[in-house]
Scaffold this motif. Structure first.
Motif, PDB file in Angstrom:
ATOM      1  N   THR A  15       0.135   2.315 -17.804  1.00 49.34           N
ATOM      2  CA  THR A  15      -1.037   2.333 -16.854  1.00 49.34           C
ATOM      3  C   THR A  15      -0.434   2.480 -15.278  1.00 49.34           C
ATOM      4  OG1 THR A  15      -0.563  -0.163 -16.262  1.00 49.34           O
ATOM      5  CG2 THR A  15      -2.405   0.531 -17.958  1.00 49.34           C
ATOM      6  N   ASP A  16       0.802   2.585 -15.224  1.00 45.87           N
ATOM      7  CA  ASP A  16       1.367   2.636 -13.961  1.00 45.87           C
ATOM      8  C   ASP A  16       3.076   2.982 -13.812  1.00 45.87           C
ATOM      9  OD1 ASP A  16       1.361   2.982 -10.995  1.00 45.87           O
ATOM     10  OD2 ASP A  16       0.765   0.961 -10.648  1.00 45.87           O
ATOM     11  N   THR A  17       3.455   3.491 -12.697  1.00 44.62           N
ATOM     12  CA  THR A  17       5.040   3.521 -12.672  1.00 44.62           C
ATOM     13  C   THR A  17       5.467   2.560 -11.652  1.00 44.62           C
ATOM     14  OG1 THR A  17       4.865   5.694 -13.376  1.00 44.62           O
ATOM     15  CG2 THR A  17       6.783   4.940 -12.404  1.00 44.62           C
ATOM     16  N   ALA A  18       6.460   1.642 -12.015  1.00 46.06           N
ATOM     17  CA  ALA A  18       6.892   0.777 -10.931  1.00 46.06           C
ATOM     18  C   ALA A  18       7.889   1.458 -10.140  1.00 46.06           C
ATOM     19  CB  ALA A  18       7.333  -0.676 -11.600  1.00 46.06           C
ATOM     20  N   LEU A  19       7.383   1.653  -8.826  1.00 45.80           N
ATOM     21  CA  LEU A  19       8.389   2.538  -7.992  1.00 45.80           C
ATOM     22  C   LEU A  19       9.263   1.167  -7.046  1.00 45.80           C
ATOM     23  CD1 LEU A  19       6.020   5.135  -6.400  1.00 45.80           C
ATOM     24  CD2 LEU A  19       8.008   5.345  -8.414  1.00 45.80           C
ATOM     25  N   PRO A  20      10.235   1.743  -6.772  1.00 44.23           N
ATOM     26  CA  PRO A  20      11.104   3.064  -6.566  1.00 44.23           C
ATOM     27  C   PRO A  20      11.898   3.377  -7.908  1.00 44.23           C
ATOM     28  CG  PRO A  20      12.375   1.541  -5.473  1.00 44.23           C
ATOM     29  CD  PRO A  20      11.239   0.474  -5.756  1.00 44.23           C
ATOM     30  N   SER A 106       2.237  -2.069  -1.515  1.00 43.75           N
ATOM     31  CA  SER A 106       3.236  -2.603  -0.655  1.00 43.75           C
ATOM     32  C   SER A 106       2.566  -3.119   0.688  1.00 43.75           C
ATOM     33  CB  SER A 106       4.252  -1.591  -0.264  1.00 43.75           C
ATOM     34  OG  SER A 106       4.778  -1.123  -1.483  1.00 43.75           O
ATOM     35  N   ILE A 107       1.937  -2.341   1.610  1.00 44.59           N
ATOM     36  CA  ILE A 107       1.472  -2.876   2.908  1.00 44.59           C
ATOM     37  C   ILE A 107       0.500  -3.975   2.694  1.00 44.59           C
ATOM     38  CG2 ILE A 107      -0.217  -2.109   4.789  1.00 44.59           C
ATOM     39  CD1 ILE A 107       0.851   0.808   4.566  1.00 44.59           C
ATOM     40  N   LYS A 108      -0.333  -4.186   1.463  1.00 44.96           N
ATOM     41  CA  LYS A 108      -1.033  -5.322   1.280  1.00 44.96           C
ATOM     42  C   LYS A 108      -0.445  -6.461   0.830  1.00 44.96           C
ATOM     43  CE  LYS A 108      -4.951  -6.839  -1.279  1.00 44.96           C
ATOM     44  NZ  LYS A 108      -6.118  -6.326  -2.141  1.00 44.96           N
ATOM     45  N   SER A 109       0.621  -6.244  -0.271  1.00 47.49           N
ATOM     46  CA  SER A 109       1.257  -7.381  -0.918  1.00 47.49           C
ATOM     47  C   SER A 109       2.490  -7.980  -0.131  1.00 47.49           C
ATOM     48  CB  SER A 109       1.592  -7.006  -2.440  1.00 47.49           C
ATOM     49  OG  SER A 109       2.768  -5.909  -2.128  1.00 47.49           O
ATOM     50  N   ILE A 110       3.348  -6.915   0.573  1.00 48.23           N
ATOM     51  CA  ILE A 110       4.693  -7.369   1.363  1.00 48.23           C
ATOM     52  C   ILE A 110       4.081  -7.557   2.725  1.00 48.23           C
ATOM     53  CG2 ILE A 110       6.780  -6.409   2.184  1.00 48.23           C
ATOM     54  CD1 ILE A 110       6.888  -4.829  -0.484  1.00 48.23           C
ATOM     55  N   GLY A 111       3.427  -6.781   3.216  1.00 45.92           N
ATOM     56  CA  GLY A 111       2.973  -6.713   4.475  1.00 45.92           C
ATOM     57  C   GLY A 111       2.120  -7.925   4.927  1.00 45.92           C
ATOM     58  N   PRO A 420       8.357   2.235   1.905  1.00 47.04           N
ATOM     59  CA  PRO A 420       7.329   1.503   1.973  1.00 47.04           C
ATOM     60  C   PRO A 420       7.442  -0.044   2.059  1.00 47.04           C
ATOM     61  CG  PRO A 420       7.060   3.431   0.388  1.00 47.04           C
ATOM     62  CD  PRO A 420       8.342   3.290   0.986  1.00 47.04           C
ATOM     63  N   SER A 421       8.398  -0.430   1.202  1.00 50.65           N
ATOM     64  CA  SER A 421       8.819  -1.908   1.316  1.00 50.65           C
ATOM     65  C   SER A 421       9.232  -2.469   2.784  1.00 50.65           C
ATOM     66  CB  SER A 421       9.744  -2.160   0.286  1.00 50.65           C
ATOM     67  OG  SER A 421       9.604  -1.726  -1.063  1.00 50.65           O
ATOM     68  N   THR A 422      10.181  -1.728   3.419  1.00 47.12           N
ATOM     69  CA  THR A 422      10.560  -2.396   4.700  1.00 47.12           C
ATOM     70  C   THR A 422       9.645  -1.828   5.730  1.00 47.12           C
ATOM     71  OG1 THR A 422      12.032  -0.323   4.858  1.00 47.12           O
ATOM     72  CG2 THR A 422      13.033  -2.222   4.106  1.00 47.12           C
ATOM     73  N   LEU A 423       9.004  -0.828   5.563  1.00 45.46           N
ATOM     74  CA  LEU A 423       7.763  -0.494   6.316  1.00 45.46           C
ATOM     75  C   LEU A 423       6.842  -1.599   6.421  1.00 45.46           C
ATOM     76  CD1 LEU A 423       5.976   1.219   8.170  1.00 45.46           C
ATOM     77  CD2 LEU A 423       4.930   2.256   5.933  1.00 45.46           C
ATOM     78  N   SER A 424       6.433  -1.886   5.024  1.00 44.16           N
ATOM     79  CA  SER A 424       5.461  -3.025   5.230  1.00 44.16           C
ATOM     80  C   SER A 424       5.872  -4.492   5.969  1.00 44.16           C
ATOM     81  CB  SER A 424       5.172  -3.408   3.540  1.00 44.16           C
ATOM     82  OG  SER A 424       4.480  -2.130   3.115  1.00 44.16           O
ATOM     83  N   ARG A 425       7.132  -4.639   5.307  1.00 45.22           N
ATOM     84  CA  ARG A 425       7.638  -6.114   6.165  1.00 45.22           C
ATOM     85  C   ARG A 425       7.455  -5.815   7.606  1.00 45.22           C
ATOM     86  NH1 ARG A 425      13.826  -5.410   5.960  1.00 45.22           N
ATOM     87  NH2 ARG A 425      13.208  -4.281   7.796  1.00 45.22           N
ATOM     88  N   ASP A 426       7.800  -4.621   8.200  1.00 39.38           N
ATOM     89  CA  ASP A 426       7.996  -4.395   9.760  1.00 39.38           C
ATOM     90  C   ASP A 426       6.593  -4.547  10.163  1.00 39.38           C
ATOM     91  OD1 ASP A 426      10.714  -4.552   9.392  1.00 39.38           O
ATOM     92  OD2 ASP A 426      10.667  -2.346   9.624  1.00 39.38           O
ATOM     93  N   LEU A 427       5.525  -4.214   9.429  1.00 41.65           N
ATOM     94  CA  LEU A 427       4.076  -4.044   9.730  1.00 41.65           C
ATOM     95  C   LEU A 427       3.773  -5.496  10.037  1.00 41.65           C
ATOM     96  CD1 LEU A 427       2.642  -0.999   7.739  1.00 41.65           C
ATOM     97  CD2 LEU A 427       3.057  -1.089  10.105  1.00 41.65           C
TER      98      LEU A 427
END
Length: 463
Positions: A15-20, A106-111, A420-427
């Motif tokens: 159903t999806d690919t777990a990135l990265p 990532s923005i929703k779940s991490i940020g 995307p992960s560190t971007l989300s944390r920083d946002l």
């Protein structure tokens, strides 16, 4: 195939690919199962659980019952072994969709940032699907006692990463010149019985081959990375390369005595040709040295820098801060639209190169300072700057850097991210300082890989 856990066979759609990573997402009747390998979204597979973890598991595909309509034939003979590309067997439009969804998640779940009211703009495709990279770092290794030059194998949750190197004859995301370079280098080294460096035993001599190519100029740089030692007739390999590829402009020998598995430069020897190659982006020329940070996708970077110039709400009276500036490509790209630009980067080589790039392009309103952003910003008056552009490394911003950046209270910040992960944390940190997302656009500068570049425009919210 890894030994399965008894009675843990199941059938599921991917159903999806777990990135990265390149992990396909499936589900049995109890939990999510991640499957490393070459499964494709839309495949229906028979699989088995191999390794259980708390709340999820890892599995392996036994057979593909029904192939995905998004499947395509990978053109690279090394696909599936190489740790570089993970998506060559997936249609490009689906790659973009998966990456965009990963960014939003990532923005929703991490940020913890609600972006339901924000319309994420369509992802910008790379102008080139293959041959887009302007830099590659190949590794030396041994296979059955023979010297090889290539790429390291993919990592797997089923075994310890061995750093095994498998040989390559070509790299489709880099350059058609790869096969010529590899052939000449390997002929020279094998005839002289040089041994590859072993990270675990800390023995051997040959470490890496660094190659940089100007996609818009054709310039080529080759750098041999070794431990300390001697190569008495190294000029011979340079002459052979130059005869085969007249565009070879720069040839280096780099010494790396650090134990880590990375291209770390202790000593740089510019042996033949110029000390640099040049690349052209949007009418500007940039000098590139072995250590220079430069966007790996030249033609994609042109689109990114054009978008930055379009989004930046600056005037001829604006003073701009460019943080984590590298060799100054973004700063030079907007310099003629503003009063002044101050670029800051922790690597002195980048700062020296940025100054040279200003001279090459006749730009006189840019200044560059070497040092950690957190340290340099202590000395820069917050009243002097009206706009900030951020382009940090994959690790993103430190909380201390965020605090110093927010002291300036600039109306807008442009954030360029490659993670995307560190971007989300920083946002999340920037939102706490009342900065809000106005626009967000993904740029696919790394086709067929799990990586994504993102441009975010944030505006200070008045309380």
């Amino acid at each position: 195939m890894t030994e399965p856990i008894q009675n843990e066979e199941y059938i599921s759609a991917i159903t999806d690919t777990a990135l990265p990573n390149n992990w396909s997402v499936t589900r049995n009747d109890r939990f999510t199962v991640f499957i490393p390998g070459d499964g494709v979204v839309g495949d229906t597979v028979r699989a088995h659980v191999v390794k259980r973890k708390k709340g999820f598991a890892y599995g392996e595909i036994i057979e593909i019952i029904e192939p995905s309509p998004f499947r395509t034939d990978p053109p690279c003979p090394h696909f599936g072994i190489c740790g570089g590309c993970i998506f060559q067997n997936l249609q490009y439009e689906k790659q973009l969709e998966i990456k965009k969804n990963y960014l939003m998640h990532s923005i929703k779940s991490i940020g913890g940032v609600d972006i339901s009211h924000i319309s994420m703009e369509p992802a910008v495709s790379s102008p080139d699907m293959y041959g887009y990279r302007n830099k590659m770092e190949f590794s030396f290794g041994e296979n059955q006692g023979q010297l090889v030059l290539g790429m390291r194998e993919r990592s797997s949750p089923f075994k310890r990463f061995s750093m095994q190197v498998f040989p390559i004859e070509q790299c489709l995301i880099f350059s058609e010149r790869t096969s010529i370079i590899v052939s000449i280098i390997m002929k020279f080294l094998t005839e002289r019985n040089y041994a590859a460096y072993n990270v675990f035993k800390r023995t051997g001599f040959l470490r890496n081959l660094l190659v940089r190519e100007g996609k818009n100029t054709g310039d080529l740089m080759v750098a041999l990375v070794t431990c300390a030692g001697d190569i008495p007739d190294i000029e011979q390999v340079y002459r052979s390369l130059k005869d085969a590829i007249p565009a070879l402009r720069s040839f280096y020998w780099i010494i790396n005595e650090k134990p880590a598995n990375a291209v770390i430069i202790d000593d740089v020897k510019a042996l033949y040709g110029d000390e640099y190659i040049e690349e052209e982006l949007n009418g500007l020329r940039f000098r590139v040295y072995p250590e220079t940070f430069f966007q790996p996708n030249s033609r994609g970077a042109e689109l990114l820098y054009s978008a930055i110039a379009e989004w930046a709400n600056v005037t001829p009276d604006s003073n701009v801060l460019g943080l984590y500036c590298g060799a100054g490509a973004i700063e030079l790209s907007i310099a003629r639209s503003v009063k002044s630009v101050l670029g800051i980067d922790s690597h002195p080589v980048n700062i020296e190169t940025a100054h040279r790039n200003c001279e090459v392009n006749g730009i006189t309103n840019c200044t560059f300072l070497a040092g950690r952003v957190e340290d340099v910003l202590k000395t820069v008056d917050t009243k002097d700057y009206q706009y900030i552009i951020l382009d940090p490394p994959r690790g993103g911003l430190t909380p201390k850097a965020v605090r110093y950046i927010c002291r300036y209270k600039v109306p807008q910040i442009l954030y360029v991210s490659c993670n995307p992960s560190t971007l989300s944390r920083d946002l999340n940190l920037l939102y706490a300082e009342q900065y809000r997302i106005q626009r967000i656009k993904p740029f696919d500068l790394f086709p067929h890989t799990g990586h994504l570049e993102t441009l975010v425009l944030l505006a200070k919210e008045e309380i």
